[in-house]
Design a protein around this motif. Sequence first.
Motif, PDB file in Angstrom:
ATOM      1  N   GLY A 193      49.888  79.781  35.004  1.00 37.72           N
ATOM      2  CA  GLY A 193      50.796  79.679  36.135  1.00 37.72           C
ATOM      3  C   GLY A 193      50.109  79.239  37.407  1.00 37.72           C
ATOM      4  O   GLY A 193      50.642  78.405  38.163  1.00 37.72           O
ATOM      5  N   VAL A 213      49.184  75.413  36.982  1.00 42.77           N
ATOM      6  CA  VAL A 213      50.338  74.517  37.067  1.00 42.77           C
ATOM      7  C   VAL A 213      50.928  74.508  38.479  1.00 42.77           C
ATOM      8  O   VAL A 213      51.287  73.447  39.010  1.00 42.77           O
ATOM      9  CB  VAL A 213      51.411  74.910  36.039  1.00 42.77           C
ATOM     10  N   SER A 214      51.031  75.679  39.102  1.00 40.69           N
ATOM     11  CA  SER A 214      51.621  75.740  40.443  1.00 40.69           C
ATOM     12  C   SER A 214      50.739  75.031  41.471  1.00 40.69           C
ATOM     13  O   SER A 214      51.251  74.362  42.373  1.00 40.69           O
ATOM     14  CB  SER A 214      51.862  77.193  40.854  1.00 40.69           C
ATOM     15  N   SER A 270      57.419  66.083  38.812  1.00 36.41           N
ATOM     16  CA  SER A 270      56.888  67.425  38.539  1.00 36.41           C
ATOM     17  C   SER A 270      56.843  67.696  37.041  1.00 36.41           C
ATOM     18  O   SER A 270      55.937  68.387  36.552  1.00 36.41           O
ATOM     19  CB  SER A 270      57.742  68.485  39.247  1.00 36.41           C
ATOM     20  N   ALA A 330      53.552  68.791  34.954  1.00 31.93           N
ATOM     21  CA  ALA A 330      53.530  69.964  34.065  1.00 31.93           C
ATOM     22  C   ALA A 330      53.187  69.558  32.640  1.00 31.93           C
ATOM     23  O   ALA A 330      52.365  70.198  31.972  1.00 31.93           O
ATOM     24  CB  ALA A 330      54.895  70.662  34.099  1.00 31.93           C
ATOM     25  N   MET A 358      59.050  75.389  35.541  1.00 30.38           N
ATOM     26  CA  MET A 358      58.007  74.814  36.388  1.00 30.38           C
ATOM     27  C   MET A 358      58.602  73.900  37.448  1.00 30.38           C
ATOM     28  O   MET A 358      58.179  73.910  38.608  1.00 30.38           O
ATOM     29  CB  MET A 358      57.006  74.046  35.511  1.00 30.38           C
ATOM     30  N   THR A 404      60.533  76.153  40.141  1.00 34.04           N
ATOM     31  CA  THR A 404      59.658  76.854  41.092  1.00 34.04           C
ATOM     32  C   THR A 404      58.943  75.870  42.002  1.00 34.04           C
ATOM     33  O   THR A 404      58.626  76.201  43.146  1.00 34.04           O
ATOM     34  CB  THR A 404      58.627  77.708  40.340  1.00 34.04           C
ATOM     35  N   ALA A 405      58.684  74.642  41.510  1.00 35.82           N
ATOM     36  CA  ALA A 405      58.046  73.644  42.367  1.00 35.82           C
ATOM     37  C   ALA A 405      58.939  73.261  43.538  1.00 35.82           C
ATOM     38  O   ALA A 405      58.453  72.945  44.627  1.00 35.82           O
ATOM     39  CB  ALA A 405      57.698  72.404  41.555  1.00 35.82           C
ATOM     40  N   GLY A 428      56.356  79.136  44.767  1.00 37.40           N
ATOM     41  CA  GLY A 428      56.009  78.955  43.367  1.00 37.40           C
ATOM     42  C   GLY A 428      54.628  79.468  43.028  1.00 37.40           C
ATOM     43  O   GLY A 428      54.346  79.780  41.859  1.00 37.40           O
ATOM     44  N   LEU A 473      55.702  81.558  39.699  1.00 39.14           N
ATOM     45  CA  LEU A 473      55.320  80.936  38.433  1.00 39.14           C
ATOM     46  C   LEU A 473      54.177  81.678  37.739  1.00 39.14           C
ATOM     47  O   LEU A 473      54.274  81.943  36.533  1.00 39.14           O
ATOM     48  CB  LEU A 473      54.971  79.464  38.648  1.00 39.14           C
TER      49      LEU A 473
END
Length: 385
Positions: free
Chosen positions: A76, A79-80, A103, A107, A274, A277-278, A284, A288
């Motif tokens: 998380g 990725v965030s 995005s 991801a 993902m 949250t982005a 995020g 995330l």
Amino acid sequence: MGVQALAVSSWPKAKEGLIVTGVVGLFLGMVGGGVGRYGEAVVSTAVLAALFGAYNLALKQNSGILSGLIAGGLVGIFVSLAGLPVSRNISGILDGALFGILSGVIAGGVIGVITHARPHENDSWPTKIFLVVGSIGLGALLGGGVGFIAGSILGLISASWYGGAIGAALAGGIVGAYLGSYYHRVKWIALTSAVVALVAAGASLIGGALAGLVLGIISGSFAPMLFVALIGAYGGLFSRGLTAMVIEALEAPSEMLAQGAVPFLVPAMMVGMMVGTAVSGVGGLIVLPASLAIVGLIMGVFGEIEGKPDNQVTVRTIVEMTMMGAEEWPVRRAVRHITAEHRNRNQAIFGASAGMLTGILGSAVGILIGQLINQLMAAWLPTIS
């Protein structure tokens, strides 16, 4: 067995669980205090700490859930942070679609890096490079496709406040109806449709990273359902005409779920999560990692319930199970483990309560530390410049 006796008999594991939940709360609180997202930090900590505390006492071993929590949190964070430079509020379907593709590609690319095909020792360097680049490209392509659908729906929802709530309710109602069709009963279709629609509408009205998470999951779920519906519609149109096209389009997602929902829905839900949250920006960074830590924790629970001798959850395990591998998740068995037996139920309640309390306290301290660091940085940076 009373709560006092429970606490004494399970004290070693309980103490370890309190340390873990306190540290998790401290970390999420520091991030929340640093970026000014206090509510997300407290809520995310409370849910994660309660789940960990419950299963920490109810399971015989806690190595699986601890490794899963750490591995999921790391995924998380990675990725965030990777998606943070492109994160922004979206407005309109086109903007949402473009952002979703971008995005989603990020991801999917990260997922491709983690799960890239392993070359053999005797492979040449061009072959090794091709396997790595090809894995990243395939992940980016799949992620971009799901991100396109999820971003388009999120863009439609964000068009206006009340209009967005109506759109979210409609999307949630459709997803909920298809999920309820798995049981082939009208009451379940109506119930799940109503519940998911209300949750989606509420999330749209509240906004923030938690809303992005909920709406992202719902929007991501649309991707495989829409894809299968289009295939069904195409087959129905060219085999039996327009009426069959509509019928096949409506029935195809339900048939997909009946054949096994996990391989279709979970990867799309993860990418949607993902993307959603982005959209929320810095929020995020809290939601995330906490959400994927919960996913990793749940995988640790599955491994323990299934009796795996060396139940360790890694970053690669999480990505492979959620994005490519698992045919089904024993969710019902995991829930029954802490609800069916009286002893396990008491342990789960005690562990969840203690974990939540410790996590929230740790989060409160972390928020104060994050605010202090912010103030020190604000005072220090002008001095340097």
